[in-house]
Scaffold this motif. Sequence first.
Motif, PDB file in Angstrom:
ATOM      1  N   LYS A  94     -19.611   5.608   3.006  1.00  0.00           N
ATOM      2  CA  LYS A  94     -20.680   4.946   2.093  1.00  0.00           C
ATOM      3  C   LYS A  94     -20.177   4.998   0.734  1.00  0.00           C
ATOM      4  N   TYR A  95     -20.129   6.356   0.038  1.00  0.00           N
ATOM      5  CA  TYR A  95     -19.755   6.095  -1.363  1.00  0.00           C
ATOM      6  C   TYR A  95     -19.017   5.258  -2.317  1.00  0.00           C
ATOM      7  N   GLU A  96     -18.016   4.983  -1.044  1.00  0.00           N
ATOM      8  CA  GLU A  96     -16.908   3.834  -1.099  1.00  0.00           C
ATOM      9  C   GLU A  96     -15.961   4.087  -2.947  1.00  0.00           C
ATOM     10  N   ILE A  97     -15.530   5.299  -2.906  1.00  0.00           N
ATOM     11  CA  ILE A  97     -14.582   5.568  -4.250  1.00  0.00           C
ATOM     12  C   ILE A  97     -13.770   4.939  -3.564  1.00  0.00           C
ATOM     13  N   ASP A  98     -12.879   4.238  -4.477  1.00  0.00           N
ATOM     14  CA  ASP A  98     -11.445   3.702  -3.993  1.00  0.00           C
ATOM     15  C   ASP A  98     -10.603   4.682  -4.526  1.00  0.00           C
ATOM     16  N   LYS A  99      -9.179   5.468  -3.869  1.00  0.00           N
ATOM     17  CA  LYS A  99      -8.272   5.829  -3.647  1.00  0.00           C
ATOM     18  C   LYS A  99      -7.186   4.567  -3.047  1.00  0.00           C
ATOM     19  N   THR A 100      -5.695   4.838  -4.592  1.00  0.00           N
ATOM     20  CA  THR A 100      -5.006   4.496  -4.500  1.00  0.00           C
ATOM     21  C   THR A 100      -3.677   5.102  -4.520  1.00  0.00           C
ATOM     22  N   TYR A 101      -3.094   4.381  -3.487  1.00  0.00           N
ATOM     23  CA  TYR A 101      -2.038   4.876  -3.182  1.00  0.00           C
ATOM     24  C   TYR A 101      -0.201   3.726  -3.087  1.00  0.00           C
TER      25      TYR A 101
END
Length: 248
Positions: free
Chosen positions: A129-136
Amino acid sequence: MTSTKERLQKVIAQSGVTSRRKAEKLIVDGKVKVNKKVVMELGTKVSPRDEIEVDGVRLEKEEPVYYLLYKPRGVISSLKDDKGRKVVTDYLGEVKERIYPIGRLDYDTSGILLLTNDGEFANQLMHPKYEIDKTYVAKLKGIPSKKELLQMKKGVRSENDLLKAVNYKILEVDKKKNTTILEITLHEGKNRHIRRMMDEIGYPVTKLKREKYGALHLQGMKSGDCRPLTPHEVKQMRHLATDKIVKQ
Protein backbone atom coordinates in the motif's frame (compact mmCIF):
# COMPACT_ATOMS: atom_id res chain seq x y z
CA MET A 1 12.98 4.63 22.87
CA THR A 2 12.20 8.26 23.51
CA SER A 3 11.66 9.94 26.90
CA THR A 4 7.87 10.05 26.33
CA LYS A 5 5.45 7.15 26.40
CA GLU A 6 4.76 5.29 23.17
CA ARG A 7 2.42 2.51 22.09
CA LEU A 8 3.72 -0.91 23.05
CA GLN A 9 3.48 -2.37 19.53
CA LYS A 10 5.47 0.56 18.12
CA VAL A 11 8.24 0.09 20.69
CA ILE A 12 8.44 -3.64 19.88
CA ALA A 13 8.63 -2.91 16.15
CA GLN A 14 11.30 -0.26 16.61
CA SER A 15 13.41 -2.72 18.59
CA GLY A 16 13.79 -4.87 15.46
CA VAL A 17 12.07 -7.96 16.89
CA THR A 18 9.23 -7.92 14.36
CA SER A 19 6.88 -5.66 12.41
CA ARG A 20 4.21 -3.60 14.15
CA ARG A 21 1.43 -5.78 12.74
CA LYS A 22 3.03 -8.96 14.10
CA ALA A 23 3.74 -7.19 17.38
CA GLU A 24 0.02 -6.45 17.71
CA LYS A 25 -0.79 -10.13 17.25
CA LEU A 26 1.78 -11.12 19.88
CA ILE A 27 0.16 -8.68 22.33
CA VAL A 28 -3.37 -9.97 21.64
CA ASP A 29 -2.11 -13.56 21.97
CA GLY A 30 -0.80 -12.78 25.47
CA LYS A 31 2.86 -13.24 24.57
CA VAL A 32 4.03 -9.81 25.74
CA LYS A 33 4.79 -8.76 29.31
CA VAL A 34 5.39 -5.29 30.69
CA ASN A 35 7.10 -5.23 34.09
CA LYS A 36 6.47 -9.00 34.50
CA LYS A 37 2.71 -8.69 33.79
CA VAL A 38 0.99 -9.94 30.63
CA VAL A 39 -0.45 -7.08 28.59
CA MET A 40 -3.11 -7.75 25.95
CA GLU A 41 -4.43 -4.23 25.30
CA LEU A 42 -3.19 -2.72 22.01
CA GLY A 43 -3.58 0.83 23.32
CA THR A 44 -1.07 0.27 26.14
CA LYS A 45 1.68 2.87 26.32
CA VAL A 46 5.12 2.30 27.82
CA SER A 47 8.07 4.43 28.83
CA PRO A 48 11.82 3.77 28.47
CA ARG A 49 11.89 2.68 32.11
CA ASP A 50 9.46 -0.20 31.54
CA GLU A 51 10.79 -3.73 31.18
CA ILE A 52 9.27 -5.50 28.16
CA GLU A 53 9.37 -9.21 27.35
CA VAL A 54 8.31 -10.69 24.01
CA ASP A 55 7.75 -14.46 23.97
CA GLY A 56 9.84 -14.79 27.12
CA VAL A 57 12.77 -12.76 25.78
CA ARG A 58 13.56 -9.39 27.31
CA LEU A 59 13.51 -6.52 24.84
CA GLU A 60 16.93 -4.95 24.46
CA LYS A 61 17.12 -1.25 23.74
CA GLU A 62 18.97 -0.81 20.46
CA GLU A 63 19.42 2.36 18.49
CA PRO A 64 17.87 1.96 15.04
CA VAL A 65 20.41 1.37 12.25
CA TYR A 66 19.93 1.29 8.48
CA TYR A 67 22.24 -0.23 5.86
CA LEU A 68 22.29 -0.46 2.07
CA LEU A 69 23.97 -3.53 0.59
CA TYR A 70 24.84 -4.04 -3.07
CA LYS A 71 23.95 -7.73 -2.95
CA PRO A 72 25.99 -9.88 -5.32
CA ARG A 73 24.46 -12.74 -7.30
CA GLY A 74 24.72 -16.09 -5.56
CA VAL A 75 24.01 -14.73 -2.07
CA ILE A 76 21.02 -15.65 0.12
CA SER A 77 18.81 -12.82 1.46
CA SER A 78 18.86 -14.32 4.94
CA LEU A 79 20.83 -14.26 8.18
CA LYS A 80 21.98 -17.88 7.87
CA ASP A 81 21.84 -20.79 5.44
CA ASP A 82 21.81 -24.47 6.35
CA LYS A 83 23.64 -25.31 3.10
CA GLY A 84 26.59 -23.10 3.99
CA ARG A 85 26.04 -20.59 1.19
CA LYS A 86 26.94 -16.92 1.59
CA VAL A 87 24.26 -14.76 3.25
CA VAL A 88 23.80 -10.99 3.19
CA THR A 89 25.10 -10.41 6.72
CA ASP A 90 28.47 -11.82 5.61
CA TYR A 91 29.02 -8.45 3.90
CA LEU A 92 28.20 -6.20 6.86
CA GLY A 93 31.37 -6.48 8.89
CA GLU A 94 31.22 -5.67 12.59
CA VAL A 95 27.56 -4.69 12.99
CA LYS A 96 26.53 -5.34 16.61
CA GLU A 97 22.80 -4.73 16.23
CA ARG A 98 20.36 -7.53 15.33
CA ILE A 99 19.62 -6.48 11.78
CA TYR A 100 17.66 -8.30 9.09
CA PRO A 101 16.84 -7.72 5.41
CA ILE A 102 13.87 -5.60 4.36
CA GLY A 103 12.21 -8.01 1.95
CA ARG A 104 14.53 -10.10 -0.18
CA LEU A 105 16.30 -10.47 -3.49
CA ASP A 106 16.44 -13.86 -5.20
CA TYR A 107 19.66 -15.88 -5.03
CA ASP A 108 20.43 -15.08 -8.69
CA THR A 109 19.45 -11.39 -8.46
CA SER A 110 21.89 -8.63 -7.54
CA GLY A 111 21.37 -5.03 -6.44
CA ILE A 112 20.00 -2.91 -3.62
CA LEU A 113 18.98 -4.67 -0.44
CA LEU A 114 18.22 -2.74 2.75
CA LEU A 115 18.85 -4.09 6.24
CA THR A 116 17.72 -2.66 9.57
CA ASN A 117 16.67 -3.40 13.14
CA ASP A 118 13.72 -0.96 12.85
CA GLY A 119 10.62 -3.12 12.37
CA GLU A 120 8.27 -0.23 11.72
CA PHE A 121 10.53 1.20 9.01
CA ALA A 122 10.83 -2.25 7.40
CA ASN A 123 7.05 -2.73 7.44
CA GLN A 124 6.48 0.63 5.76
CA LEU A 125 8.84 -0.17 2.91
CA MET A 126 7.61 -3.74 2.36
CA HIS A 127 3.86 -3.17 2.43
CA PRO A 128 2.34 -2.82 -1.08
CA LYS A 129 0.00 0.00 0.00
CA TYR A 130 2.98 2.36 0.43
CA GLU A 131 3.85 1.95 -3.28
CA ILE A 132 7.60 2.48 -3.04
CA ASP A 133 9.16 2.29 -6.52
CA LYS A 134 11.67 -0.52 -7.01
CA THR A 135 13.50 -0.31 -10.34
CA TYR A 136 15.23 -3.29 -11.93
CA VAL A 137 17.31 -3.83 -15.04
CA ALA A 138 16.63 -7.18 -16.73
CA LYS A 139 18.41 -8.87 -19.61
CA LEU A 140 15.95 -10.93 -21.64
CA LYS A 141 16.40 -13.78 -24.08
CA GLY A 142 14.56 -12.62 -27.19
CA ILE A 143 13.07 -9.33 -28.40
CA PRO A 144 9.48 -8.74 -27.22
CA SER A 145 7.09 -6.49 -29.11
CA LYS A 146 5.48 -3.41 -27.57
CA LYS A 147 2.17 -5.28 -27.40
CA GLU A 148 3.80 -8.13 -25.49
CA LEU A 149 5.50 -5.75 -23.04
CA LEU A 150 2.22 -3.94 -22.36
CA GLN A 151 0.97 -7.20 -20.82
CA MET A 152 3.22 -6.43 -17.82
CA LYS A 153 1.22 -3.29 -16.98
CA LYS A 154 -2.11 -5.07 -17.46
CA GLY A 155 -1.00 -8.01 -15.34
CA VAL A 156 0.16 -11.56 -16.01
CA ARG A 157 -1.24 -14.63 -14.25
CA SER A 158 1.31 -17.03 -12.75
CA GLU A 159 0.68 -19.68 -10.08
CA ASN A 160 -2.50 -17.92 -8.84
CA ASP A 161 -0.67 -14.57 -8.60
CA LEU A 162 -1.39 -11.50 -10.72
CA LEU A 163 2.05 -10.10 -11.53
CA LYS A 164 2.25 -6.47 -12.65
CA ALA A 165 4.82 -3.84 -13.52
CA VAL A 166 4.16 -0.15 -12.85
CA ASN A 167 6.28 0.89 -15.81
CA TYR A 168 8.96 -0.29 -18.21
CA LYS A 169 11.53 1.16 -20.58
CA ILE A 170 13.57 -0.52 -23.33
CA LEU A 171 17.24 0.30 -22.77
CA GLU A 172 18.86 -1.78 -25.48
CA VAL A 173 18.01 -4.27 -28.23
CA ASP A 174 20.68 -6.52 -29.74
CA LYS A 175 19.29 -8.23 -32.85
CA LYS A 176 22.48 -10.21 -33.47
CA LYS A 177 22.49 -11.75 -30.00
CA ASN A 178 18.67 -11.77 -29.87
CA THR A 179 18.57 -10.06 -26.45
CA THR A 180 16.77 -7.11 -24.86
CA ILE A 181 17.77 -5.02 -21.84
CA LEU A 182 14.70 -3.70 -20.07
CA GLU A 183 14.16 -1.36 -17.13
CA ILE A 184 11.17 -2.49 -15.05
CA THR A 185 9.55 -0.67 -12.11
CA LEU A 186 7.51 -2.52 -9.49
CA HIS A 187 5.63 -1.47 -6.36
CA GLU A 188 4.97 -4.96 -5.04
CA GLY A 189 7.59 -7.68 -5.30
CA LYS A 190 6.22 -11.21 -5.10
CA ASN A 191 8.54 -14.23 -5.12
CA ARG A 192 10.60 -14.21 -8.36
CA HIS A 193 8.14 -11.60 -9.62
CA ILE A 194 9.96 -10.39 -12.74
CA ARG A 195 11.37 -13.78 -13.75
CA ARG A 196 7.95 -15.44 -13.52
CA MET A 197 6.23 -12.55 -15.30
CA MET A 198 8.67 -12.63 -18.22
CA ASP A 199 8.53 -16.44 -18.41
CA GLU A 200 4.76 -16.20 -18.88
CA ILE A 201 5.20 -13.62 -21.66
CA GLY A 202 7.80 -15.86 -23.30
CA TYR A 203 11.07 -13.94 -22.78
CA PRO A 204 13.14 -15.52 -19.98
CA VAL A 205 15.34 -13.32 -17.78
CA THR A 206 19.01 -14.25 -17.98
CA LYS A 207 20.30 -11.49 -15.66
CA LEU A 208 18.54 -9.23 -13.14
CA LYS A 209 19.64 -6.35 -10.92
CA ARG A 210 17.69 -3.97 -8.65
CA GLU A 211 19.22 -0.57 -9.35
CA LYS A 212 16.91 1.78 -7.44
CA TYR A 213 14.80 1.54 -4.31
CA GLY A 214 12.74 4.68 -3.79
CA ALA A 215 15.25 7.52 -3.46
CA LEU A 216 18.21 5.15 -3.13
CA HIS A 217 20.59 4.00 -5.89
CA LEU A 218 23.85 2.09 -6.41
CA GLN A 219 25.91 4.97 -7.78
CA GLY A 220 29.56 4.70 -6.69
CA MET A 221 29.13 1.19 -5.26
CA LYS A 222 30.55 -2.16 -6.34
CA SER A 223 28.99 -5.59 -5.88
CA GLY A 224 29.43 -6.62 -2.25
CA ASP A 225 29.78 -3.04 -0.95
CA CYS A 226 27.73 -2.01 2.09
CA ARG A 227 27.19 1.38 3.69
CA PRO A 228 24.93 2.93 6.35
CA LEU A 229 22.10 5.11 5.12
CA THR A 230 22.45 8.79 5.97
CA PRO A 231 19.79 10.38 8.25
CA HIS A 232 18.59 12.30 5.19
CA GLU A 233 18.12 9.07 3.20
CA VAL A 234 16.15 7.47 6.04
CA LYS A 235 13.97 10.58 6.19
CA GLN A 236 13.49 10.49 2.40
CA MET A 237 12.32 6.87 2.48
CA ARG A 238 9.90 7.53 5.35
CA HIS A 239 8.57 10.56 3.47
CA LEU A 240 7.99 8.50 0.31
CA ALA A 241 5.80 6.07 2.27
CA THR A 242 3.82 8.70 4.19
CA ASP A 243 3.37 10.81 1.06
CA LYS A 244 1.74 7.86 -0.69
CA ILE A 245 -0.70 7.43 2.22
CA VAL A 246 -1.70 11.11 2.15
CA LYS A 247 -2.44 10.90 -1.60
CA GLN A 248 -4.63 7.80 -1.27
